[in-house]
Design an enzyme around this catalytic site. Structure first.
Site, PDB file in Angstrom:
ATOM      1  N   GLY A  50     -22.167  34.096   0.471  1.00  6.63           N
ATOM      2  CA  GLY A  50     -22.770  32.776  -0.569  1.00  6.63           C
ATOM      3  C   GLY A  50     -23.258  33.168  -1.666  1.00  6.63           C
ATOM      4  N   GLY A  69     -16.488  33.108   5.307  1.00  5.49           N
ATOM      5  CA  GLY A  69     -17.623  31.970   5.570  1.00  5.49           C
ATOM      6  C   GLY A  69     -17.342  30.872   4.882  1.00  5.49           C
ATOM      7  N   GLY A  70     -17.289  30.604   3.232  1.00  7.17           N
ATOM      8  CA  GLY A  70     -17.186  29.659   2.601  1.00  7.17           C
ATOM      9  C   GLY A  70     -15.730  29.333   2.097  1.00  7.17           C
ATOM     10  CG  HIS A  96     -24.447  35.796  10.182  1.00  4.05           C
ATOM     11  ND1 HIS A  96     -24.994  35.243   9.219  1.00  4.05           N
ATOM     12  CD2 HIS A  96     -23.370  35.863   9.760  1.00  4.05           C
ATOM     13  CE1 HIS A  96     -24.200  34.489   8.156  1.00  4.05           C
ATOM     14  NE2 HIS A  96     -22.930  35.197   7.860  1.00  4.05           N
ATOM     15  CB  SER A 147     -18.425  36.305  -1.663  1.00  7.01           C
ATOM     16  OG  SER A 147     -19.848  35.773  -2.021  1.00  7.01           O
ATOM     17  CD  GLU A 167     -21.139  38.788   7.422  1.00  6.65           C
ATOM     18  OE1 GLU A 167     -20.017  37.703   6.800  1.00  6.65           O
ATOM     19  OE2 GLU A 167     -21.866  37.879   7.978  1.00  6.65           O
ATOM     20  CG  ASN A 207     -20.230  32.743  10.213  1.00  2.87           C
ATOM     21  OD1 ASN A 207     -19.976  30.871  11.074  1.00  2.87           O
ATOM     22  ND2 ASN A 207     -20.828  32.745   9.401  1.00  2.87           N
ATOM     23  CD1 TRP A 208     -15.413  27.508   9.946  1.00  2.14           C
ATOM     24  CD2 TRP A 208     -15.120  25.794  11.275  1.00  2.14           C
ATOM     25  NE1 TRP A 208     -13.803  27.302  10.030  1.00  2.14           N
ATOM     26  CE2 TRP A 208     -13.814  26.250  10.825  1.00  2.14           C
ATOM     27  CE3 TRP A 208     -15.759  24.805  12.276  1.00  2.14           C
ATOM     28  CZ2 TRP A 208     -12.636  25.605  11.768  1.00  2.14           C
ATOM     29  CZ3 TRP A 208     -14.398  24.123  12.882  1.00  2.14           C
ATOM     30  CH2 TRP A 208     -13.126  24.566  12.409  1.00  2.14           C
ATOM     31  CE  LYS A 209     -21.623  31.275   7.008  1.00  2.00           C
ATOM     32  NZ  LYS A 209     -22.708  32.221   5.189  1.00  2.00           N
ATOM     33  CD  GLU A 253     -25.762  32.289   6.725  1.00  2.00           C
ATOM     34  OE1 GLU A 253     -25.200  31.474   8.274  1.00  2.00           O
ATOM     35  OE2 GLU A 253     -25.282  32.123   5.463  1.00  2.00           O
TER      36      GLU A 253
HETATM   37  P1  PGA Z   1     -19.314  33.787   2.706  1.00  2.00           P
HETATM   38  O1  PGA Z   1     -19.958  33.354   4.192  1.00  2.00           O
HETATM   39  O2  PGA Z   1     -17.805  34.113   2.704  1.00  2.00           O
HETATM   40  O3  PGA Z   1     -19.590  31.741   2.009  1.00  2.00           O
HETATM   41  O4  PGA Z   1     -19.721  34.211   1.522  1.00  2.00           O
HETATM   42  C1  PGA Z   1     -19.501  34.879   5.079  1.00  2.00           C
HETATM   43  C2  PGA Z   1     -20.434  35.191   6.024  1.00  2.00           C
HETATM   44  O5  PGA Z   1     -21.654  34.331   6.215  1.00  2.00           O
HETATM   45  O6  PGA Z   1     -19.767  35.654   7.476  1.00  2.00           O
END
Ligand code: PGA
Length: 252
Positions: free
Chosen positions: A175, A235-236, A97, A214, A169, A11-13, A99
């Protein structure tokens, strides 16, 4: 890991221009060329979807969007429909998600509508669920997961359940570098599978449950070894082709 085929999704956001996405995919493709034991998905921002679909065509990499609207069309400024995604050969979509739930006010009801619309359009959805740190501390994790899973899946028939992947999640792990303990991830995933089994025990065994929060190449081995975890939503670490490919390597 079980007989379910592992799924590793990045997930590149709100990261990567089209040029940056191109550089990423050219680096990634040879690295995952031989990984045929796992499904590999990237989720670029809307503006890079078409370019990534073109660049990934014929490869092992599938392309998902990060969100969509449930309606087929209408006065929804800034939104994208399922048909707009399938027209450019996008394979799936992340839904709900945390967010989007926290920053954009997305409700369980909206997520349920999106999930049904995605499946109807032939998109493979990843439904995201998870508790906040305060909810975990107050012993509210299961209540939160029950609500999100049951509501999120409420508008689809039991026969479609295996087409959905659910990403557990924990919000406190996203993050933050604070990954869930394997036992916490397994307990939550087993609880989610039991919830799905309440709809259909057989389909619950086929539905994939991912862990997200993470995930790194270093911690992926322990997480992906858990019996009810069938992959990761990253994500990251998915922004770096080498790190992402390393996680794919662990899964396959
Ligand atoms: P993260 O994000 O790996 O940076 O913690 C995961 C996500 O939000 O899907």
């Amino acid at each position: 890991m079980s007989a379910r085929r592992p799924l590793i999704a990045g997930n590149w956001k709100m990261h990567k221009t089209v040029a940056e996405a191109e550089a990423f995919i050219q680096r990634l493709l040879p690295l995952v060329y031989a990984s045929d034991a796992a499904d590999v998905v990237i989720c670029p921002p809307f503006t890079a979807l078409a370019a990534m679909v073109d660049s990934a065509r014929g490869s092992r990499v599938q392309v998902y969007a990060q969100n969509m609207h449930h309606a087929p069309a209408g006065a929804f400024t800034g939104e994208i429909s399922a048909a707009m995604l399938t027209e450019i050969d996008v394979d799936g979509v992340i839904l709900g998600h945390s967010e989007r739930r926290e920053l954009c006010g997305e409700t369980d009801r909206a997520v349920a509508l999106k999930l049904a619309a995605a499946l109807d359009a032939g998109l493979e959805p990843i439904l995201c669920v998870g508790e906040t740190e305060a909810e975990r501390e107050q012993g509210e994790t299961e209540r939160k997961l029950r609500h999100q899973v049951q509501e999120g899946l409420s508008k689809i028939g039991a026969e479609r359940l295996p087409e959905v992947a659910i990403a557990y999640e924990p919000i406190w792990a996203i993050g933050t570098g604070k990954v869930a303990e394997p036992e916490q991830a397994q307990d939550a995933a087993a609880f989610i599978r039991a919830l799905v089994a309440g709809r259909s025990p057989e389909q619950a065994q086929r539905l994939r449950i991912l862990y997200g929060g993470s995930v790194t190449p270093e911690n992926a081995t322990d997480l992906l070894a858990l019996p009810d975890i069938d992959g990761a939503l990253v994500g990251g670490a998915s922004l770096d082709a080498d790190a992402f490919a390393a996680i794919v390597g662990v899964a396959s």
